[in-house]
Scaffold this motif. Structure first.
Motif, mmCIF file in Angstrom:
data_model
loop_
_atom_site.group_PDB
_atom_site.id
_atom_site.type_symbol
_atom_site.label_atom_id
_atom_site.label_comp_id
_atom_site.label_asym_id
_atom_site.label_seq_id
_atom_site.Cartn_x
_atom_site.Cartn_y
_atom_site.Cartn_z
ATOM 1 N N GLY A 8 -1.304 5.867 5.788
ATOM 2 C CA GLY A 8 -2.007 4.436 6.024
ATOM 3 C C GLY A 8 -0.752 3.635 7.037
ATOM 4 N N GLU A 9 -1.412 2.611 7.474
ATOM 5 C CA GLU A 9 -0.573 1.695 8.227
ATOM 6 C C GLU A 9 0.371 0.666 7.162
ATOM 7 N N GLY A 10 1.360 0.598 7.545
ATOM 8 C CA GLY A 10 2.334 0.014 6.497
ATOM 9 C C GLY A 10 3.107 0.628 5.418
ATOM 10 N N PHE A 11 2.703 1.639 5.253
ATOM 11 C CA PHE A 11 3.523 2.470 4.157
ATOM 12 C C PHE A 11 3.891 3.960 4.557
ATOM 13 N N GLU A 15 2.276 12.393 -0.791
ATOM 14 C CA GLU A 15 1.119 13.019 -1.340
ATOM 15 C C GLU A 15 0.791 12.983 -2.852
ATOM 16 N N ILE A 16 -0.454 13.429 -3.286
ATOM 17 C CA ILE A 16 -0.829 13.329 -4.616
ATOM 18 C C ILE A 16 -1.633 14.575 -4.662
ATOM 19 N N GLU A 17 -1.726 14.833 -6.015
ATOM 20 C CA GLU A 17 -2.535 16.192 -6.598
ATOM 21 C C GLU A 17 -3.970 15.649 -6.807
ATOM 22 N N VAL A 18 -5.101 16.157 -6.266
ATOM 23 C CA VAL A 18 -6.464 15.993 -6.760
ATOM 24 C C VAL A 18 -7.144 17.402 -7.366
ATOM 25 N N ARG A 19 -7.861 17.084 -8.378
ATOM 26 C CA ARG A 19 -8.879 18.243 -8.897
ATOM 27 C C ARG A 19 -10.159 18.545 -8.056
ATOM 28 N N GLU A 20 -10.683 19.820 -8.388
ATOM 29 C CA GLU A 20 -11.855 20.134 -7.739
ATOM 30 C C GLU A 20 -12.894 19.291 -8.795
ATOM 31 N N SER A 47 -12.052 1.846 -6.548
ATOM 32 C CA SER A 47 -10.879 2.562 -6.056
ATOM 33 C C SER A 47 -10.104 3.104 -7.160
ATOM 34 N N ILE A 48 -9.789 2.256 -8.259
ATOM 35 C CA ILE A 48 -9.096 2.732 -9.404
ATOM 36 C C ILE A 48 -9.787 3.928 -10.119
ATOM 37 N N ASN A 64 1.841 1.390 -9.604
ATOM 38 C CA ASN A 64 3.246 1.365 -8.777
ATOM 39 C C ASN A 64 2.649 1.334 -7.203
ATOM 40 N N TYR A 65 1.393 1.558 -6.977
ATOM 41 C CA TYR A 65 0.983 1.527 -5.560
ATOM 42 C C TYR A 65 0.316 0.279 -5.233
ATOM 43 N N SER A 66 0.798 -0.084 -3.774
ATOM 44 C CA SER A 66 0.034 -1.318 -3.404
ATOM 45 C C SER A 66 -1.405 -1.350 -3.409
ATOM 46 N N ASN A 67 -2.050 -2.181 -3.168
ATOM 47 C CA ASN A 67 -3.696 -2.366 -2.978
ATOM 48 C C ASN A 67 -3.941 -1.577 -1.817
ATOM 49 N N ASP A 68 -3.160 -1.673 -0.536
ATOM 50 C CA ASP A 68 -3.582 -0.727 0.414
ATOM 51 C C ASP A 68 -3.632 0.992 0.097
ATOM 52 N N GLN A 69 -2.508 1.366 -0.460
ATOM 53 C CA GLN A 69 -2.354 2.623 -0.817
ATOM 54 C C GLN A 69 -3.584 2.933 -1.788
#
Length: 88
Positions: A8-11, A15-20, A47-48, A64-69
């Motif tokens: 994204g712009e500004g960061f 990577e993150i892990e997601v599940r099926e 989003s949360i 720990n992540y910004s709103n944009d993240q």
């Protein structure tokens, strides 16, 4: 678990892990996406909830992540879940 690259712009990308998701979770995810983009209360809460549903991240991790993240993580999760279905 599948690794997603979040850009994204500004960061810096990360990577993150997601599940099926199963079908019920996919339905819930799409309901949250509708809320995220159509309700007056904003994007943050849905989003949360998307991140909580699809990752093993704790609330402390998410905080720990910004709103944009956070918004970008939720969007990338949505793209992953729905794009996968188109490719089959």
């Amino acid at each position: 678990m599948k690794k997603l690259k979040i850009k994204g712009e500004g960061f810096k990308p990360f990577e993150i892990e997601v599940r099926e998701p199963n079908l019920d979770e996919r339905e819930d995810l799409n309901a949250l996406l509708y809320k995220m983009f159509n309700e007056k209360n904003g994007m943050f809460g849905p989003s949360i909830n998307i991140i909580r549903m699809m990752t093993k991240l704790t609330d402390d991790d998410i905080n720990n992540y910004s709103n944009d993240q956070i918004f970008q993580i939720a969007i990338e999760i949505s793209n992953f879940v729905n794009k996968k279905k188109l490719m089959k």
